[in-house]
Design a protein around this motif. Structure first.
Motif, mmCIF file in Angstrom:
data_model
loop_
_atom_site.group_PDB
_atom_site.id
_atom_site.type_symbol
_atom_site.label_atom_id
_atom_site.label_comp_id
_atom_site.label_asym_id
_atom_site.label_seq_id
_atom_site.Cartn_x
_atom_site.Cartn_y
_atom_site.Cartn_z
ATOM 1 N N UNK A 110 42.184 49.666 -16.113
ATOM 2 C CA UNK A 110 42.191 50.082 -14.712
ATOM 3 C C UNK A 110 43.518 50.765 -14.381
ATOM 4 N N UNK A 111 43.532 51.580 -13.318
ATOM 5 C CA UNK A 111 44.737 52.357 -12.992
ATOM 6 C C UNK A 111 46.006 51.526 -12.829
ATOM 7 N N UNK A 112 45.904 50.318 -12.326
ATOM 8 C CA UNK A 112 47.093 49.492 -12.118
ATOM 9 C C UNK A 112 47.599 48.811 -13.386
ATOM 10 N N UNK A 113 46.979 49.086 -14.535
ATOM 11 C CA UNK A 113 47.405 48.479 -15.782
ATOM 12 C C UNK A 113 46.618 47.237 -16.155
ATOM 13 N N UNK A 114 45.711 46.816 -15.297
ATOM 14 C CA UNK A 114 44.872 45.655 -15.602
ATOM 15 C C UNK A 114 43.834 46.056 -16.653
#
Length: 109
Positions: free
Chosen positions: A40-44
């Motif tokens: 995911x974009x946030x690094x998750x």
């Protein structure tokens, strides 16, 4: 709302890791299963069991899974085939050649 479980694993020098048992159980993973990663974009990163490929037969896979579970839970049910049955099977199928990579005819599909 179910509780969130958190587990850790360590990367080796070759960037490999063991999938923790709790994760394997939650995803119903077995040896040789594939894992899907969604970043995911946030690094998750979300780890899920990969869907069977188009080449996998879901019915055959379910049946083989059933057999594996049955053998594991009831090994006393296994029986050796007697020599007479083996000879009969060989007589029925001997000399038959099968190309497993050949396409089926439209009548056979």
């Amino acid at each position: 709302m179910p509780a969130t479980l958190e587990v850790e694993s360590t990367l080796t020098d070759r960037y490999q890791t063991t999938v923790p048992e709790t994760v394997r159980r939650a995803l119903r993973l077995s040896k040789r299963d594939k894992i899907h990663y969604t970043i995911r974009p946030g690094g998750e990163v979300v780890l899920t069991r990969a869907d069977a490929s188009d080449e996998d037969d879901p019915v055959l896979g379910a049946f083989l899974g059933f057999l594996a579970r049955d053998v594991a839970s009831h090994p006393e049910r296994l029986q050796a085939m007697d020599a007479g049955l083996v000879q009969r099977l060989q007589a029925l199928t001997g000399g038959i050649e099968v190309d497993l990579d050949a396409l089926l005819s439209p009548d056979d599909e």
